[in-house]
Write a protein that holds these residues in place. Structure first.
Motif, PDB file in Angstrom:
ATOM      1  N   ALA A 254       0.820  -1.210   0.000  1.00  0.00           N
ATOM      2  CA  ALA A 254       0.000   0.000   0.000  1.00  0.00           C
ATOM      3  C   ALA A 254       0.853   1.259   0.000  1.00  0.00           C
ATOM      4  CB  ALA A 254      -0.927   0.000   1.226  1.00  0.00           C
ATOM      5  N   PHE A 255       2.133   1.153   0.407  1.00  0.00           N
ATOM      6  CA  PHE A 255       3.036   2.299   0.416  1.00  0.00           C
ATOM      7  C   PHE A 255       3.577   2.613  -0.975  1.00  0.00           C
ATOM      8  CE2 PHE A 255       3.651   0.958   4.925  1.00  0.00           C
ATOM      9  CZ  PHE A 255       3.175   2.121   5.510  1.00  0.00           C
ATOM     10  N   SER A 256       3.461   1.691  -1.913  1.00  0.00           N
ATOM     11  CA  SER A 256       4.100   1.833  -3.221  1.00  0.00           C
ATOM     12  C   SER A 256       3.238   2.668  -4.170  1.00  0.00           C
ATOM     13  CB  SER A 256       4.375   0.451  -3.829  1.00  0.00           C
ATOM     14  OG  SER A 256       4.894   0.583  -5.127  1.00  0.00           O
ATOM     15  N   ALA A 257       3.671   3.899  -4.425  1.00  0.00           N
ATOM     16  CA  ALA A 257       2.961   4.766  -5.370  1.00  0.00           C
ATOM     17  C   ALA A 257       3.076   4.219  -6.791  1.00  0.00           C
ATOM     18  CB  ALA A 257       3.528   6.183  -5.302  1.00  0.00           C
ATOM     19  N   LEU A 258       4.228   3.618  -7.121  1.00  0.00           N
ATOM     20  CA  LEU A 258       4.414   3.046  -8.456  1.00  0.00           C
ATOM     21  C   LEU A 258       3.430   1.908  -8.703  1.00  0.00           C
ATOM     22  CD1 LEU A 258       6.048   3.008 -11.071  1.00  0.00           C
ATOM     23  CD2 LEU A 258       7.632   1.406  -9.969  1.00  0.00           C
ATOM     24  N   ALA A 259       3.190   1.083  -7.685  1.00  0.00           N
ATOM     25  CA  ALA A 259       2.229  -0.011  -7.834  1.00  0.00           C
ATOM     26  C   ALA A 259       0.830   0.528  -8.100  1.00  0.00           C
ATOM     27  CB  ALA A 259       2.237  -0.886  -6.576  1.00  0.00           C
ATOM     28  N   HIS A 260       0.443   1.574  -7.368  1.00  0.00           N
ATOM     29  CA  HIS A 260      -0.889   2.153  -7.558  1.00  0.00           C
ATOM     30  C   HIS A 260      -1.044   2.743  -8.967  1.00  0.00           C
ATOM     31  CE1 HIS A 260      -1.890   1.349  -3.484  1.00  0.00           C
ATOM     32  NE2 HIS A 260      -1.104   2.269  -2.951  1.00  0.00           N
ATOM     33  N   GLU A 261      -0.001   3.435  -9.457  1.00  0.00           N
ATOM     34  CA  GLU A 261      -0.074   4.011 -10.795  1.00  0.00           C
ATOM     35  C   GLU A 261      -0.147   2.923 -11.861  1.00  0.00           C
ATOM     36  OE1 GLU A 261       2.649   7.025 -11.833  1.00  0.00           O
ATOM     37  OE2 GLU A 261       2.425   8.152  -9.977  1.00  0.00           O
ATOM     38  N   ALA A 262       0.651   1.871 -11.707  1.00  0.00           N
ATOM     39  CA  ALA A 262       0.653   0.786 -12.686  1.00  0.00           C
ATOM     40  C   ALA A 262      -0.694   0.070 -12.719  1.00  0.00           C
ATOM     41  CB  ALA A 262       1.777  -0.200 -12.371  1.00  0.00           C
ATOM     42  N   LEU A 263      -1.321  -0.093 -11.552  1.00  0.00           N
ATOM     43  CA  LEU A 263      -2.635  -0.737 -11.510  1.00  0.00           C
ATOM     44  C   LEU A 263      -3.687   0.112 -12.227  1.00  0.00           C
ATOM     45  CD1 LEU A 263      -2.578  -2.021  -7.819  1.00  0.00           C
ATOM     46  CD2 LEU A 263      -2.515  -3.429  -9.881  1.00  0.00           C
ATOM     47  N   MET A 264      -3.593   1.431 -12.057  1.00  0.00           N
ATOM     48  CA  MET A 264      -4.543   2.314 -12.749  1.00  0.00           C
ATOM     49  C   MET A 264      -4.337   2.244 -14.256  1.00  0.00           C
ATOM     50  SD  MET A 264      -5.013   6.467 -12.454  1.00  0.00           S
ATOM     51  CE  MET A 264      -3.407   6.739 -13.223  1.00  0.00           C
ATOM     52  N   VAL A 265      -3.084   2.308 -14.707  1.00  0.00           N
ATOM     53  CA  VAL A 265      -2.796   2.234 -16.137  1.00  0.00           C
ATOM     54  C   VAL A 265      -3.219   0.879 -16.691  1.00  0.00           C
ATOM     55  CG1 VAL A 265      -0.955   2.240 -17.862  1.00  0.00           C
ATOM     56  CG2 VAL A 265      -0.929   3.911 -16.002  1.00  0.00           C
ATOM     57  N   GLY A 266      -2.947  -0.193 -15.938  1.00  0.00           N
ATOM     58  CA  GLY A 266      -3.349  -1.519 -16.381  1.00  0.00           C
ATOM     59  C   GLY A 266      -4.852  -1.636 -16.544  1.00  0.00           C
ATOM     60  N   ALA A 267      -5.611  -1.063 -15.591  1.00  0.00           N
ATOM     61  CA  ALA A 267      -7.075  -1.111 -15.677  1.00  0.00           C
ATOM     62  C   ALA A 267      -7.573  -0.330 -16.893  1.00  0.00           C
ATOM     63  CB  ALA A 267      -7.691  -0.558 -14.396  1.00  0.00           C
ATOM     64  N   LEU A 268      -6.958   0.844 -17.173  1.00  0.00           N
ATOM     65  CA  LEU A 268      -7.366   1.649 -18.318  1.00  0.00           C
ATOM     66  C   LEU A 268      -7.011   0.978 -19.641  1.00  0.00           C
ATOM     67  CD1 LEU A 268      -6.434   5.228 -17.052  1.00  0.00           C
ATOM     68  CD2 LEU A 268      -8.716   4.394 -17.597  1.00  0.00           C
ATOM     69  N   LEU A 269      -5.970   0.137 -19.639  1.00  0.00           N
ATOM     70  CA  LEU A 269      -5.586  -0.593 -20.846  1.00  0.00           C
ATOM     71  C   LEU A 269      -6.401  -1.866 -21.029  1.00  0.00           C
ATOM     72  CD1 LEU A 269      -1.679  -0.273 -20.725  1.00  0.00           C
ATOM     73  CD2 LEU A 269      -3.250   0.886 -22.306  1.00  0.00           C
ATOM     74  N   GLY A 270      -7.283  -2.160 -20.087  1.00  0.00           N
ATOM     75  CA  GLY A 270      -8.111  -3.358 -20.190  1.00  0.00           C
ATOM     76  C   GLY A 270      -7.435  -4.619 -19.693  1.00  0.00           C
ATOM     77  N   LEU A 271      -6.318  -4.475 -18.933  1.00  0.00           N
ATOM     78  CA  LEU A 271      -5.621  -5.636 -18.381  1.00  0.00           C
ATOM     79  C   LEU A 271      -6.241  -6.026 -17.041  1.00  0.00           C
ATOM     80  CD1 LEU A 271      -1.954  -4.486 -19.096  1.00  0.00           C
ATOM     81  CD2 LEU A 271      -3.477  -5.796 -20.576  1.00  0.00           C
ATOM     82  N   LYS A 272      -5.981  -7.247 -16.600  1.00  0.00           N
ATOM     83  CA  LYS A 272      -6.475  -7.698 -15.304  1.00  0.00           C
ATOM     84  C   LYS A 272      -5.473  -7.291 -14.221  1.00  0.00           C
ATOM     85  CE  LYS A 272      -9.835  -9.181 -17.547  1.00  0.00           C
ATOM     86  NZ  LYS A 272     -10.143 -10.577 -17.789  1.00  0.00           N
ATOM     87  N   THR A 273      -5.995  -6.897 -13.075  1.00  0.00           N
ATOM     88  CA  THR A 273      -5.142  -6.346 -12.020  1.00  0.00           C
ATOM     89  C   THR A 273      -5.364  -7.063 -10.694  1.00  0.00           C
ATOM     90  OG1 THR A 273      -6.836  -4.645 -11.654  1.00  0.00           O
ATOM     91  CG2 THR A 273      -4.969  -4.044 -13.050  1.00  0.00           C
ATOM     92  N   VAL A 274      -4.244  -7.254  -9.975  1.00  0.00           N
ATOM     93  CA  VAL A 274      -4.256  -7.899  -8.650  1.00  0.00           C
ATOM     94  C   VAL A 274      -3.358  -7.072  -7.738  1.00  0.00           C
ATOM     95  CG1 VAL A 274      -3.673  -9.979  -7.338  1.00  0.00           C
ATOM     96  CG2 VAL A 274      -4.638 -10.186  -9.642  1.00  0.00           C
ATOM     97  N   PHE A 275      -3.762  -6.936  -6.480  1.00  0.00           N
ATOM     98  CA  PHE A 275      -2.971  -6.168  -5.513  1.00  0.00           C
ATOM     99  C   PHE A 275      -2.761  -6.993  -4.247  1.00  0.00           C
ATOM    100  CE2 PHE A 275      -2.861  -3.371  -1.771  1.00  0.00           C
ATOM    101  CZ  PHE A 275      -1.716  -2.632  -2.064  1.00  0.00           C
ATOM    102  N   THR A 276      -1.529  -6.991  -3.735  1.00  0.00           N
ATOM    103  CA  THR A 276      -1.226  -7.661  -2.469  1.00  0.00           C
ATOM    104  C   THR A 276      -0.909  -6.629  -1.405  1.00  0.00           C
ATOM    105  OG1 THR A 276      -0.396  -9.678  -3.518  1.00  0.00           O
ATOM    106  CG2 THR A 276       0.308  -9.264  -1.263  1.00  0.00           C
ATOM    107  N   ASP A 277      -1.657  -6.667  -0.304  1.00  0.00           N
ATOM    108  CA  ASP A 277      -1.441  -5.764   0.828  1.00  0.00           C
ATOM    109  C   ASP A 277      -0.608  -6.492   1.879  1.00  0.00           C
ATOM    110  OD1 ASP A 277      -1.537  -3.648   2.508  1.00  0.00           O
ATOM    111  OD2 ASP A 277      -3.700  -3.641   2.811  1.00  0.00           O
ATOM    112  N   HIS A 278       0.533  -5.911   2.239  1.00  0.00           N
ATOM    113  CA  HIS A 278       1.476  -6.581   3.135  1.00  0.00           C
ATOM    114  C   HIS A 278       1.448  -6.020   4.559  1.00  0.00           C
ATOM    115  CE1 HIS A 278       3.782  -8.807  -0.021  1.00  0.00           C
ATOM    116  NE2 HIS A 278       3.305  -7.838  -0.781  1.00  0.00           N
ATOM    117  N   SER A 279       0.627  -5.023   4.829  1.00  0.00           N
ATOM    118  CA  SER A 279       0.716  -4.326   6.116  1.00  0.00           C
ATOM    119  C   SER A 279      -0.650  -4.094   6.737  1.00  0.00           C
ATOM    120  CB  SER A 279       1.427  -2.974   5.939  1.00  0.00           C
ATOM    121  OG  SER A 279       2.680  -3.130   5.341  1.00  0.00           O
ATOM    122  N   LEU A 280      -0.604  -3.752   8.022  1.00  0.00           N
ATOM    123  CA  LEU A 280      -1.799  -3.317   8.748  1.00  0.00           C
ATOM    124  C   LEU A 280      -1.710  -1.812   8.981  1.00  0.00           C
ATOM    125  CD1 LEU A 280      -2.142  -6.064  11.516  1.00  0.00           C
ATOM    126  CD2 LEU A 280      -3.401  -5.907   9.381  1.00  0.00           C
TER     127      LEU A 280
END
Length: 471
Positions: A98-124
């Motif tokens: 959740a701390f990774s801004a690059l991961a969040h941006e890549a997930l948004m771009v992936g969703a806009l490109l029509g790709l499937k997206t998965v996110f792993t949360d490692h923290s509380l």
């Protein structure tokens, strides 16, 4: 299946997320999938690099803003992210932390490109302070565009569902794992003559409960043969050094500092007891690695830690100085009782052999003590191996990938509605990113983006030989 792992945290940086991304990628490669890793540049480490087993890593030339994370613009890095995802013909974008801004941006771009997206949360995370509120809002926005989320513990899932307001059926629990072939016991490295080493391996920060550790150490000032080995670095290191000086325990408290993950095992095998004083944890890889090396584990009962190890491998206590101190005393007593039992058994065997009335192979085994599972290093390693291994984690992750690939991609209207529900102010960034992708599509359509060169072990050898010819 073609997967892109994305996170601000990767080698040469060392940490739990970095280890998870690397080990999961390696196992997915072994299962026959194509995996690339996307992260930002680390100093001179930039461009495209290949690591073990031809794992391809993109070190993008993006400046780090704070704590190894890039500045979350949600716009500036869209061209680079689009180029990598299209060149590698990615099917699933998998972001980490959740701390990774690059991961969040890549997930948004992936969703806009029509790709499937998965996110792993490692923290509380909490809900009260400003930092947690901002992180939770960012996570809520991004998970609204993600097909599926993964948490490393059940308590982590509950935490993510609450703070990100995501439906439970869209979140799975897949724990971390440990390489038990690397983290193996070696009792010969432990000190003799009744000396007991207590090991602590952690970032020296408030969240890891270092203030509690600073309260526990002085209580062993007048207890002989009890030493501490502390691995890690951080702002709380000065506090531990101050406590060591005040208690005149320079010879008994060794502060090793930060070490490479591959060297952690060399420190762990020197110890008998591992102590974790964390105030919050989603999983805590350190206690699993310590148990795999055969150490007794004493840990605070917070977050997802109670789910990680069975009671035979861990002593759980409240995050309190008195409770931690008493649990360490119990672990010390268990160890001494076990050592005494082993010594008595060895003397009994020698006496029987000397008398000659019983063959060595026929000497009856002593009754097994209830604490033996905790104290036998090799049994600990075997048990951890049955509980956690990367092949199992990878196969369970692949099932998530297969599930999201079968789902229909988000339409633009669905994405706009989901983002608007989280906050109309973020919709501005989302719309700008969308129009930037439209402009890039007009300027360089995806069907004209050349596929990335696939480097195989054979082509790598041929390239190396040809390079020698022209040198």
């Amino acid at each position: 299946m073609r997967i892109c792992m994305v996170s601000d945290f990767f080698y040469p940086s060392i940490g739990g997320v970095e280890e998870h991304v690397y080990n999961l990628s390696q196992m997915l490669l072994a299962l026959g999938h194509k995996v690339v890793v996307l992260t930002h540049a680390y100093g001179d480490c930039t461009g495209v690099r290949y690591v073990t087993n031809m794992l391809k890593v993109y070190y993008l030339p993006i400046k780090v803003c704070y704590n190894q994370c890039i500045l979350p613009t949600a716009v500036c890095n869209v061209p680079m992210l689009r180029a990598v995802l299209l060149r590698e013909q990615v099917q699933v974008v998998h972001g980490h932390s959740a701390f990774s801004a690059l991961a969040h941006e890549a997930l948004m771009v992936g969703a806009l490109l029509g790709l499937k997206t998965v996110f792993t949360d490692h923290s509380l995370f909490g809900f009260a302070d400003l930092s947690a509120a901002l992180t939770n809002k960012l996570l809520e926005i991004n998970l609204s565009m993600v097909n599926h989320a993964i948490c490393v513990s059940h308590i982590g899932k509950e935490n993510t569902v609450l703070r990100a307001r995501v439906a439970k059926h869209r979140v799975s629990v897949i724990p971390n794992a440990v390489d038990t072939a690397l983290f193996t016991p070696d009792p010969s490295q432990r000190p003799q003559e009744g000396i007991i080493n207590i090991v602590v391996a952690s970032r020296l920060v408030y969240r890891k409960g270092i203030d509690l550790l600073a309260g526990v150490i002085p209580r062993f000032k007048n207890t002989p043969n009890i030493n501490f080995i502390i691995v890690g670095d951080g702002p709380k290191r000065d506090l531990l050094e101050e406590i060591r000086e005040k208690c005149n325990m320079q010879e008994r408290v060794e502060i090793v500092g930060a070490v490479e993950h591959a060297m952690v095992r060399d420190v762990l095998v020197r110890g008998h007891i591992f102590v974790n004083t964390s105030l919050t944890e989603a999983y805590c890889m350190a206690i699993v690695e310590a148990a795999s090396c055969g150490l007794q584990v004493v840990s605070t009962c917070v977050g997802g830690i109670p789910e990680v190890l069975p009671n035979s491998l861990i002593l759980l206590v409240e995050p309190d100085v008195d409770a931690i101190y008493n649990a360490i005393l119990v672990a010390i007593e268990r160890h001494r009782r076990h050592e005494s039992s082993c010594a008595e058994t060895a003397r009994s065997k020698r006496r029987r052999r000397k008398k000659g009335n019983v063959l060595p192979s026929a000497v009856p085994e002593p009754p097994k003590h209830a604490d033996e599972a905790v104290l036998c290093p090799y049994r600990c390693n075997e048990l951890v191996e049955t509980l956690y291994n990367w092949e199992d984690v990878a196969r369970r992750t692949v099932k998530v990938y297969e599930r999201v690939i079968k789902e229909s991609a988000f339409t633009l209207s669905e994405l706009i509605y989901a983002v608007n529900q989280c906050g109309s102010w973020f919709l501005v960034f989302f719309v700008v990113a969308h129009f930037m992708l439209l402009l890039l599509e007009y300027w360089r359509p995806r069907n004209r983006v050349e596929a990335a060169f696939e480097l195989t072990p054979k082509s790598a050898r041929d390239h190396k030989q040809s390079s020698k010819v022209f040198m």
